[in-house]
Design a protein around this motif. Sequence first.
Motif, mmCIF file in Angstrom:
data_model
loop_
_atom_site.group_PDB
_atom_site.id
_atom_site.type_symbol
_atom_site.label_atom_id
_atom_site.label_comp_id
_atom_site.label_asym_id
_atom_site.label_seq_id
_atom_site.Cartn_x
_atom_site.Cartn_y
_atom_site.Cartn_z
ATOM 1 N N ASP A 147 -59.053 -17.174 -26.731
ATOM 2 C CA ASP A 147 -59.961 -16.502 -25.807
ATOM 3 C C ASP A 147 -60.722 -15.446 -26.574
ATOM 4 N N MET A 148 -61.851 -15.025 -26.028
ATOM 5 C CA MET A 148 -62.600 -13.942 -26.645
ATOM 6 C C MET A 148 -63.399 -13.206 -25.585
ATOM 7 N N ASP A 149 -63.626 -11.924 -25.837
ATOM 8 C CA ASP A 149 -64.523 -11.148 -24.993
ATOM 9 C C ASP A 149 -65.476 -10.395 -25.918
ATOM 10 N N GLU A 150 -66.163 -9.405 -25.406
ATOM 11 C CA GLU A 150 -67.169 -8.699 -26.203
ATOM 12 C C GLU A 150 -66.604 -8.044 -27.464
ATOM 13 N N ASN A 151 -65.398 -7.520 -27.407
ATOM 14 C CA ASN A 151 -64.866 -6.739 -28.521
ATOM 15 C C ASN A 151 -63.628 -7.329 -29.195
ATOM 16 N N TYR A 152 -63.031 -8.343 -28.594
ATOM 17 C CA TYR A 152 -61.762 -8.850 -29.120
ATOM 18 C C TYR A 152 -61.708 -10.378 -29.127
ATOM 19 N N LEU A 153 -60.962 -10.879 -30.096
ATOM 20 C CA LEU A 153 -60.562 -12.280 -30.117
ATOM 21 C C LEU A 153 -59.063 -12.302 -29.842
ATOM 22 N N TYR A 154 -58.613 -13.267 -29.094
ATOM 23 C CA TYR A 154 -57.189 -13.431 -28.842
ATOM 24 C C TYR A 154 -56.759 -14.663 -29.621
ATOM 25 N N VAL A 155 -55.957 -14.437 -30.646
ATOM 26 C CA VAL A 155 -55.666 -15.459 -31.640
ATOM 27 C C VAL A 155 -54.201 -15.869 -31.580
ATOM 28 N N HIS A 156 -53.972 -17.174 -31.491
ATOM 29 C CA HIS A 156 -52.613 -17.694 -31.634
ATOM 30 C C HIS A 156 -52.353 -17.790 -33.125
ATOM 31 N N TRP A 157 -51.292 -17.122 -33.567
ATOM 32 C CA TRP A 157 -50.988 -16.995 -34.987
ATOM 33 C C TRP A 157 -49.624 -17.613 -35.237
ATOM 34 N N ILE A 158 -49.513 -18.472 -36.233
ATOM 35 C CA ILE A 158 -48.266 -19.181 -36.499
ATOM 36 C C ILE A 158 -47.126 -18.247 -36.877
ATOM 37 N N ASP A 159 -47.460 -17.132 -37.506
ATOM 38 C CA ASP A 159 -46.430 -16.174 -37.897
ATOM 39 C C ASP A 159 -46.958 -14.766 -37.690
ATOM 40 N N VAL A 160 -46.652 -14.198 -36.543
ATOM 41 C CA VAL A 160 -47.152 -12.868 -36.208
ATOM 42 C C VAL A 160 -46.495 -11.841 -37.127
ATOM 43 N N ALA A 161 -47.279 -11.346 -38.077
ATOM 44 C CA ALA A 161 -46.775 -10.353 -39.021
ATOM 45 C C ALA A 161 -46.882 -8.949 -38.440
ATOM 46 N N THR A 162 -47.834 -8.753 -37.517
ATOM 47 C CA THR A 162 -48.018 -7.458 -36.877
ATOM 48 C C THR A 162 -48.681 -7.666 -35.523
ATOM 49 N N GLU A 163 -48.405 -6.769 -34.597
ATOM 50 C CA GLU A 163 -49.079 -6.801 -33.305
ATOM 51 C C GLU A 163 -50.134 -5.708 -33.204
ATOM 52 N N ASP A 164 -50.224 -4.861 -34.225
ATOM 53 C CA ASP A 164 -51.248 -3.829 -34.273
ATOM 54 C C ASP A 164 -52.609 -4.506 -34.462
ATOM 55 N N PRO A 165 -53.574 -4.287 -33.545
ATOM 56 C CA PRO A 165 -54.854 -4.986 -33.632
ATOM 57 C C PRO A 165 -55.595 -4.797 -34.963
ATOM 58 N N GLU A 166 -55.613 -3.589 -35.501
ATOM 59 C CA GLU A 166 -56.341 -3.357 -36.756
ATOM 60 C C GLU A 166 -55.677 -4.044 -37.943
ATOM 61 N N LYS A 167 -54.352 -4.016 -37.983
ATOM 62 C CA LYS A 167 -53.650 -4.710 -39.064
ATOM 63 C C LYS A 167 -53.829 -6.221 -38.933
ATOM 64 N N ALA A 168 -53.802 -6.724 -37.706
ATOM 65 C CA ALA A 168 -54.015 -8.158 -37.478
ATOM 66 C C ALA A 168 -55.434 -8.541 -37.901
ATOM 67 N N ARG A 169 -56.404 -7.677 -37.620
ATOM 68 C CA ARG A 169 -57.786 -7.930 -38.045
ATOM 69 C C ARG A 169 -57.871 -8.077 -39.557
ATOM 70 N N LYS A 170 -57.204 -7.194 -40.279
ATOM 71 C CA LYS A 170 -57.227 -7.261 -41.741
ATOM 72 C C LYS A 170 -56.602 -8.560 -42.240
ATOM 73 N N GLU A 171 -55.545 -9.008 -41.574
ATOM 74 C CA GLU A 171 -54.850 -10.231 -41.984
ATOM 75 C C GLU A 171 -55.618 -11.502 -41.606
ATOM 76 N N ILE A 172 -56.254 -11.490 -40.429
ATOM 77 C CA ILE A 172 -56.815 -12.726 -39.885
ATOM 78 C C ILE A 172 -58.328 -12.838 -40.073
ATOM 79 N N SER A 173 -59.084 -11.808 -39.731
ATOM 80 C CA SER A 173 -60.530 -12.000 -39.619
ATOM 81 C C SER A 173 -61.407 -11.135 -40.512
#
Length: 161
Positions: A123-149
């Motif tokens: 899913d996505m909205d104006e400011n966020y993507l909701y990403v299914h991740w095979i191995d969630v290394a962090t739930e912190d949005p900024e850290k996830a951004r660095k890892e994923i996008s």
Amino acid sequence: MRGVLPTALLVFITYVLFTGSASPYDLLTGVIVAIGVGLLMGKYVVQSDTKALNPVRWLWGVIYFFWYMLVAETKSHLDVIRRIITGDYNPGIVKVPVDVETSYAKTLIANSITNTPGTYVVDMDENYLYVHWIDVATEDPEKARKEISADFERFAKRILE
């Protein structure tokens, strides 16, 4: 007539690459298809002719294509293979902020994430993507951004903004 030429050019290049042929018949067919699609869709696909025809943006697009295919895809495939073999995974959905303005850039990022093994955008909205991740290394949005996008965003800004 905004966007007809860039759309037709992109369609023609894509047509020739996918057919893998440079025969006169295929080139003529490619031109006809490209002109038709350019006339029908150009005004909807391209927001600004000056941006779309900028050769620096095209160069970044080519660099992104090779980086994505050679680096991002390879790393992700190897990671997923390792997780399949070891059974070491922790799937989940994370909220990832996006730092781009245009819908084209957001779409490029979302498609890149989805096409990379181990992640996909649900899913996505104006400011966020909701990403299914095979191995969630962090739930912190900024850290996830660095890892994923973050890498995808860097290229999307150079190509589409």
